[in-house]
Design an enzyme around this catalytic site. Structure first.
Site, mmCIF file in Angstrom:
data_model
loop_
_atom_site.group_PDB
_atom_site.id
_atom_site.type_symbol
_atom_site.label_atom_id
_atom_site.label_comp_id
_atom_site.label_asym_id
_atom_site.label_seq_id
_atom_site.Cartn_x
_atom_site.Cartn_y
_atom_site.Cartn_z
ATOM 1 C CG ASP A 1 -1.902 -1.093 1.311
ATOM 2 O OD1 ASP A 1 -2.133 -1.731 0.265
ATOM 3 O OD2 ASP A 1 -2.469 -1.323 2.396
ATOM 4 N N GLY B 1 -3.108 -5.681 1.531
ATOM 5 C CA GLY B 1 -3.842 -6.718 0.807
ATOM 6 C C GLY B 1 -4.660 -7.453 1.842
ATOM 7 C CE LYS B 2 -10.870 -6.009 0.631
ATOM 8 N NZ LYS B 2 -11.061 -4.999 1.666
ATOM 9 C CG ASN C 1 -4.013 -6.282 5.774
ATOM 10 O OD1 ASN C 1 -2.793 -6.176 5.745
ATOM 11 N ND2 ASN C 1 -4.833 -5.348 5.313
ATOM 12 C CD GLU D 1 -7.951 -7.031 -1.862
ATOM 13 O OE1 GLU D 1 -8.219 -5.824 -1.775
ATOM 14 O OE2 GLU D 1 -6.979 -7.545 -1.262
ATOM 15 C CB THR E 1 -18.577 -5.538 10.197
ATOM 16 O OG1 THR E 1 -18.236 -5.070 8.886
ATOM 17 C CG2 THR E 1 -17.953 -6.909 10.429
ATOM 18 N N GLY F 1 -19.185 -1.184 11.418
ATOM 19 C CA GLY F 1 -18.220 -0.207 11.904
ATOM 20 C C GLY F 1 -18.378 0.044 13.391
ATOM 21 N N GLY G 1 -11.745 -4.513 9.325
ATOM 22 C CA GLY G 1 -12.510 -5.627 8.767
ATOM 23 C C GLY G 1 -11.659 -6.887 8.627
ATOM 24 C CG ASP G 2 -8.360 -7.040 6.073
ATOM 25 O OD1 ASP G 2 -9.272 -7.580 5.411
ATOM 26 O OD2 ASP G 2 -7.602 -6.179 5.598
HETATM 27 P P1 ATP Z 1 -12.229 -1.694 6.659
HETATM 28 O O1 ATP Z 1 -12.554 -1.929 5.210
HETATM 29 O O2 ATP Z 1 -12.080 -0.241 7.024
HETATM 30 O O3 ATP Z 1 -11.136 -2.530 7.194
HETATM 31 P P2 ATP Z 1 -14.843 -2.785 7.050
HETATM 32 O O4 ATP Z 1 -15.709 -1.789 6.355
HETATM 33 O O5 ATP Z 1 -14.606 -4.087 6.393
HETATM 34 O O6 ATP Z 1 -13.491 -2.134 7.497
HETATM 35 P P3 ATP Z 1 -16.125 -2.199 9.569
HETATM 36 O O7 ATP Z 1 -17.551 -2.579 9.679
HETATM 37 O O8 ATP Z 1 -15.782 -0.771 9.380
HETATM 38 O O9 ATP Z 1 -15.454 -3.136 8.468
HETATM 39 O O10 ATP Z 1 -15.350 -2.679 10.887
HETATM 40 C C1 ATP Z 1 -15.205 -4.044 11.231
HETATM 41 C C2 ATP Z 1 -15.361 -4.199 12.726
HETATM 42 O O11 ATP Z 1 -14.321 -3.464 13.382
HETATM 43 C C3 ATP Z 1 -16.670 -3.670 13.290
HETATM 44 O O12 ATP Z 1 -17.679 -4.659 13.270
HETATM 45 C C4 ATP Z 1 -16.259 -3.319 14.715
HETATM 46 O O13 ATP Z 1 -16.284 -4.484 15.517
HETATM 47 C C5 ATP Z 1 -14.814 -2.856 14.558
HETATM 48 N N1 ATP Z 1 -14.796 -1.388 14.427
HETATM 49 C C6 ATP Z 1 -14.738 -0.659 13.293
HETATM 50 N N2 ATP Z 1 -14.781 0.666 13.562
HETATM 51 C C7 ATP Z 1 -14.871 0.766 14.911
HETATM 52 C C8 ATP Z 1 -14.950 1.863 15.839
HETATM 53 N N3 ATP Z 1 -14.946 3.137 15.424
HETATM 54 N N4 ATP Z 1 -15.022 1.573 17.157
HETATM 55 C C9 ATP Z 1 -15.010 0.308 17.606
HETATM 56 N N5 ATP Z 1 -14.948 -0.766 16.787
HETATM 57 C C10 ATP Z 1 -14.876 -0.540 15.469
#
Ligand code: ATP
Length: 276
Positions: free
Chosen positions: A14, A40-41, A44, A135, A195, A197, A228-229
């Site tokens: 990256d 890379g997912k 990670n 990916e 998920t 966030g 997410g990873d």
């Molecule tokens: P990314 O692509 O940014 O790695 P994503 O979109 O695949 O993430 P998210 O839903 O944003 O996944 O986040 C995955 C998990 O991480 C969430 O379910 C939560 O448990 C945790 N998480 C993400 N953001 C936060 C936050 N601001 N505070 C606490 N936990 C978080």
């Protein structure tokens, strides 16, 4: 051990430019600060699973360039078996990322070596669970899922249409809410973790929500890239260890929280039990 995991997935470098504002088409923006990170997912998730205590093997490809050597060394240093990471005749996968001061980003991914990973030669042993993402080519994901004798988890990111045979074969899907909305085929999947966030995560079994948990508190959100990873690796290991859905979601949310509290997309992590 039941937690032997094979991650079949992408390996990228990256290149992140931290800029005041993102450029428009045809525009040049100066004053950027550059970061280089292994990402890379696939990489990670392999690194996260290894740091969480699983025995992890990575299957993927890099180019015969300095980035490839660096990426493989970084993944190996995290304890991942990299014997099945091939060196191929294309540049190491590269993500060109620009992030502005508000955290908005633009990303261009050049798949490079990742696009040359083929299904031939990928073997999954009995007693090995598989974790994949989208990916690599869908053909590879589909073929590996079909021939895997055991548990198959798929982080269906980036979102794309999924063939019915794949949806039927996968034991656990992991997606964010945007991906869940973009892949209607997942309504027919056996088990899907979604998920949200900072709002946590939920589990859907045969399209019905069976568990929902809030996010774990984070003192300061430093970098959500890679949350997410970390979540995907942790949830897969928790489900494999036999944890019920709600407990597995809690554990994975605690790991996701640890990831957002750290600047790296490959954050340091303790053993999985620590987050249970
Ligand atoms: P990314 O692509 O940014 O790695 P994503 O979109 O695949 O993430 P998210 O839903 O944003 O996944 O986040 C995955 C998990 O991480 C969430 O379910 C939560 O448990 C945790 N998480 C993400 N953001 C936060 C936050 N601001 N505070 C606490 N936990 C978080």
């Amino acid at each position: 051990s039941p937690q032997d995991l094979v991650v079949v997935g992408s390996i990228n470098v990256d290149l992140t430019a931290l800029v005041e504002r993102l450029p428009g088409a045809g525009e040049t923006v100066g004053g950027g600060r550059l970061r280089r990170d292994v990402g890379g997912k696939g990489a990670n998730q392999a690194v996260a699973a290894s740091r969480l205590g699983a025995r992890v093997r990575m299957v993927g490809a890099v180019g015969s360039d300095a980035d490839g050597a660096w990426a493989v060394e970084t993944i190996r240093d995290a304890g991942v078996d990299v014997a099945d990471v091939e060196t191929v005749g294309a540049p190491t996968g590269t993500a060109l990322i620009a992030v502005d001061e508000a955290g908005e980003n633009q990303i261009v991914v050049c798949g490079g070596a990742n696009t040359l990973v083929g299904a031939e030669g990928i073997a999954v042993g009995p007693g090995e669970a598989v974790l994949m993402q989208l990916e690599l080519s869908l053909d590879v994901v589909r073929a590996v899922a079909e021939r895997a004798p055991g548990f198959v988890a798929l982080n269906a990111a980036p979102a794309q249409p999924l063939p019915a045979d794949l949806v039927e074969r996968v034991d656990l899907f992991i997606v964010n809410e945007t991906e869940y909305a973009a892949i209607p085929e997942l309504r027919a999947a056996r088990r899907v973790a979604v998920t949200y966030g900072a709002s946590g995560a939920a589990m859907f079994v045969d399209g019905l929500e069976v568990a929902k948990v809030p996010a774990a508190p984070v003192a300061e959100v430093v970098n959500t890239v890679g949350a997410g990873d970390a979540f995907s690796a942790a949830l897969t290991l928790a489900i494999l260890s036999g944890a019920p859905d709600e407990q597995a979601l809690r554990t994975a949310c605690a790991v996701g929280a640890a990831a957002v509290a750290h600047p790296s997309a490959q954050p340091p992590l303790d053993r999985l039990e620590t987050y249970a």
